[in-house]
Design a protein around this motif. Structure first.
Motif, mmCIF file in Angstrom:
data_model
loop_
_atom_site.group_PDB
_atom_site.id
_atom_site.type_symbol
_atom_site.label_atom_id
_atom_site.label_comp_id
_atom_site.label_asym_id
_atom_site.label_seq_id
_atom_site.Cartn_x
_atom_site.Cartn_y
_atom_site.Cartn_z
ATOM 1 N N ILE A 178 21.379 -6.702 -10.958
ATOM 2 C CA ILE A 178 22.404 -5.717 -11.302
ATOM 3 C C ILE A 178 21.917 -4.329 -10.903
ATOM 4 C CG2 ILE A 178 23.665 -4.628 -13.198
ATOM 5 C CD1 ILE A 178 23.691 -7.341 -14.592
ATOM 6 N N THR A 179 20.749 -3.961 -11.344
ATOM 7 C CA THR A 179 20.053 -2.771 -10.851
ATOM 8 C C THR A 179 18.612 -3.171 -10.562
ATOM 9 O OG1 THR A 179 19.552 -2.060 -13.120
ATOM 10 C CG2 THR A 179 21.514 -1.113 -12.083
ATOM 11 N N SER A 180 18.016 -2.543 -9.574
ATOM 12 C CA SER A 180 16.702 -2.967 -9.106
ATOM 13 C C SER A 180 15.595 -2.632 -10.097
ATOM 14 C CB SER A 180 16.399 -2.301 -7.763
ATOM 15 O OG SER A 180 17.295 -2.749 -6.776
ATOM 16 N N ARG A 181 14.538 -3.424 -10.039
ATOM 17 C CA ARG A 181 13.397 -3.195 -10.909
ATOM 18 C C ARG A 181 12.687 -1.899 -10.515
ATOM 19 N NH1 ARG A 181 11.507 -6.974 -14.077
ATOM 20 N NH2 ARG A 181 12.161 -8.722 -12.761
ATOM 21 N N ALA A 182 12.221 -1.172 -11.501
ATOM 22 C CA ALA A 182 11.549 0.099 -11.271
ATOM 23 C C ALA A 182 10.045 -0.088 -11.124
ATOM 24 C CB ALA A 182 11.850 1.062 -12.416
ATOM 25 N N LEU A 183 9.362 1.019 -10.797
ATOM 26 C CA LEU A 183 7.904 0.988 -10.671
ATOM 27 C C LEU A 183 7.265 0.481 -11.960
ATOM 28 C CD1 LEU A 183 5.343 1.704 -9.022
ATOM 29 C CD2 LEU A 183 5.514 4.015 -9.970
ATOM 30 N N ARG A 184 7.740 0.973 -13.082
ATOM 31 C CA ARG A 184 7.303 0.428 -14.366
ATOM 32 C C ARG A 184 8.030 -0.898 -14.553
ATOM 33 N NH1 ARG A 184 8.871 1.251 -19.808
ATOM 34 N NH2 ARG A 184 10.418 2.791 -19.176
ATOM 35 N N PHE A 185 7.307 -1.983 -14.549
ATOM 36 C CA PHE A 185 7.863 -3.334 -14.439
ATOM 37 C C PHE A 185 8.962 -3.616 -15.458
ATOM 38 C CE2 PHE A 185 7.830 -7.916 -15.355
ATOM 39 C CZ PHE A 185 8.033 -8.419 -14.083
ATOM 40 N N THR A 186 8.857 -3.052 -16.646
ATOM 41 C CA THR A 186 9.825 -3.349 -17.707
ATOM 42 C C THR A 186 11.079 -2.488 -17.621
ATOM 43 O OG1 THR A 186 8.657 -1.820 -19.173
ATOM 44 C CG2 THR A 186 8.051 -4.157 -19.294
ATOM 45 N N ALA A 235 0.819 -1.216 0.000
ATOM 46 C CA ALA A 235 0.000 0.000 0.000
ATOM 47 C C ALA A 235 0.847 1.257 0.000
ATOM 48 C CB ALA A 235 -0.933 0.004 1.208
ATOM 49 N N LEU A 236 2.140 1.120 0.258
ATOM 50 C CA LEU A 236 3.021 2.278 0.217
ATOM 51 C C LEU A 236 3.282 2.744 -1.218
ATOM 52 C CD1 LEU A 236 3.451 1.443 3.185
ATOM 53 C CD2 LEU A 236 5.864 1.999 2.905
ATOM 54 N N SER A 237 3.076 1.871 -2.195
ATOM 55 C CA SER A 237 3.323 2.238 -3.595
ATOM 56 C C SER A 237 2.021 2.661 -4.256
ATOM 57 C CB SER A 237 3.923 1.063 -4.359
ATOM 58 O OG SER A 237 3.032 -0.035 -4.391
ATOM 59 N N GLN A 248 12.211 10.020 0.011
ATOM 60 C CA GLN A 248 12.616 10.026 -1.391
ATOM 61 C C GLN A 248 12.154 8.775 -2.131
ATOM 62 O OE1 GLN A 248 16.609 11.323 -2.436
ATOM 63 N NE2 GLN A 248 16.828 12.399 -0.492
ATOM 64 N N VAL A 249 12.219 7.623 -1.476
ATOM 65 C CA VAL A 249 11.786 6.379 -2.117
ATOM 66 C C VAL A 249 10.272 6.391 -2.346
ATOM 67 C CG1 VAL A 249 11.547 3.887 -1.809
ATOM 68 C CG2 VAL A 249 13.711 5.008 -1.246
ATOM 69 N N ILE A 250 9.514 6.838 -1.357
ATOM 70 C CA ILE A 250 8.057 6.881 -1.494
ATOM 71 C C ILE A 250 7.635 7.801 -2.635
ATOM 72 C CG2 ILE A 250 5.967 7.808 -0.383
ATOM 73 C CD1 ILE A 250 6.931 6.516 2.218
ATOM 74 N N SER A 251 8.272 8.948 -2.754
ATOM 75 C CA SER A 251 7.852 9.927 -3.757
ATOM 76 C C SER A 251 8.509 9.731 -5.120
ATOM 77 C CB SER A 251 8.151 11.345 -3.261
ATOM 78 O OG SER A 251 9.550 11.525 -3.061
ATOM 79 N N SER A 252 9.549 8.901 -5.189
ATOM 80 C CA SER A 252 10.262 8.718 -6.454
ATOM 81 C C SER A 252 9.359 8.123 -7.525
ATOM 82 C CB SER A 252 11.459 7.785 -6.250
ATOM 83 O OG SER A 252 12.011 7.392 -7.496
ATOM 84 N N PRO A 253 9.293 8.740 -8.700
ATOM 85 C CA PRO A 253 8.430 8.202 -9.767
ATOM 86 C C PRO A 253 8.926 6.884 -10.337
ATOM 87 C CG PRO A 253 9.728 10.058 -10.572
ATOM 88 C CD PRO A 253 9.931 10.016 -9.090
ATOM 89 N N VAL A 254 10.169 6.503 -10.051
ATOM 90 C CA VAL A 254 10.670 5.221 -10.547
ATOM 91 C C VAL A 254 10.687 4.133 -9.476
ATOM 92 C CG1 VAL A 254 12.070 6.273 -12.347
ATOM 93 C CG2 VAL A 254 13.091 5.830 -10.117
ATOM 94 N N GLU A 255 10.363 4.494 -8.231
ATOM 95 C CA GLU A 255 10.358 3.491 -7.161
ATOM 96 C C GLU A 255 8.947 3.233 -6.631
ATOM 97 O OE1 GLU A 255 13.990 3.206 -4.653
ATOM 98 O OE2 GLU A 255 14.294 5.281 -5.329
#
Length: 267
Positions: free
Chosen positions: A30-38, A6-8, A72-79
């Motif tokens: 290698i790098t973490s998956r972003a909010l946009r799955f791809t 629910a935080l996302s 920053q993580v909560i508000s980040s458009p990629v996280e």
């Protein structure tokens, strides 16, 4: 809260999406998956074991408190792509969450208490029972290879202990790993179980990390194969296997807006 999707904004990601207990609170990507799955974020997920109490957070050291990290993580458009207003509205739908916040923090759900709850959990992720710690407490030596590696690690000409200092094996400073790119020194605790290595995750093994251009520049003489193996043996002795005992909760409180969410999120 750490495992709460629910935080996302989409109700499908949580802190545990990138910091999984079964992977020493990393994700082994290698790098973490972003909010946009791809897509992916630009950095490798650092371990959260022994993460509390640092002077700098994130690979680039841009945050100085855990609350700044969470914000920053909560508000980040990629996280998470979310907001405290949205999260607060969602969590307030649960009488159980309201009770927990009142009981533990003596205050209603909101930005400050959300940050406090998550910070308290991260502060609980202590991992100080590695073979290195056990040997020190009992006044014993490490196995021969690891002992030789520890001696190499401490040599000024290698420069390891200069940056990876103290009980957490980090100095709290940023270093120029490439021209114009400054990165905070990561802890070496549990390093054997937190691959890949480097802020960009390009080193798949400890040997590759040691051979990286930045680390090679710290040496006055190249390491011999036996010395490299001994150094890796010491790094492996910094791994606390009890860290794998951390578990996610079995269930989460019911939320009408997100009835089918999964513990830890979908991705």
């Amino acid at each position: 809260m750490f495992f709460e999707p629910a935080l996302s904004i989409n109700g499908k990601r949580s802190c545990a999406s990138c910091h999984r207990p079964d992977k020493a609170f990393t994700d082994h990507r290698i790098t973490s998956r972003a909010l946009r799955f791809t897509a992916n974020v630009g950095r490798n997920a650092p371990t959260l074991l022994n993460a509390a109490g640092q002077r700098r957070y994130f690979h680039d050291g841009r945050a100085t408190t855990m609350s700044e990290v969470i914000r920053q993580v909560i508000s980040s458009p990629v996280e998470m792509g979310s907001s405290y207003a949205l999260i607060t509205a969602r969590l307030n739908q649960s009488s159980l969450y309201c009770h927990w916040f009142d009981q533990a923090l003596h205050a209603p759900i909101g930005e400050a208490t959300i940050n406090a709850a998550l910070t308290a959990y991260v502060e609980s992720l202590r991992s100080r029972d590695a073979p290195y710690d056990v040997a020190r407490r009992r006044g014993r030596s490490l196995p021969a290879a690891a002992q030789a590696g520890q001696q190499l690690f401490s040599l000024a000409r290698l420069g390891c202990a200069g940056c990876h200092a103290g009980s957490s094996f980090r100095d709290g400073q940023r270093h120029e790993v490439r021209p114009g790119e400054w990165v905070k020194t990561p802890t070496l605790r549990n390093v054997a179980v937190t691959p890949p290595y480097g802020a960009d995750g390009q080193a798949a093994t400890l040997a590759q990390a040691i051979r990286s251009p930045f680390h090679q520049l710290q040496l006055t003489h190249p390491l011999q194969p036996q010395q490299e193996a001994q150094l890796i043996a010491f790094l492996q002795a910094l791994t606390d296997t009890t860290s794998t005992e951390h578990r996610s909760p079995l269930t989460l409180p019911d939320l009408p807006d997100l009835p089918d969410r999964r513990v830890g999120g979908l991705y």
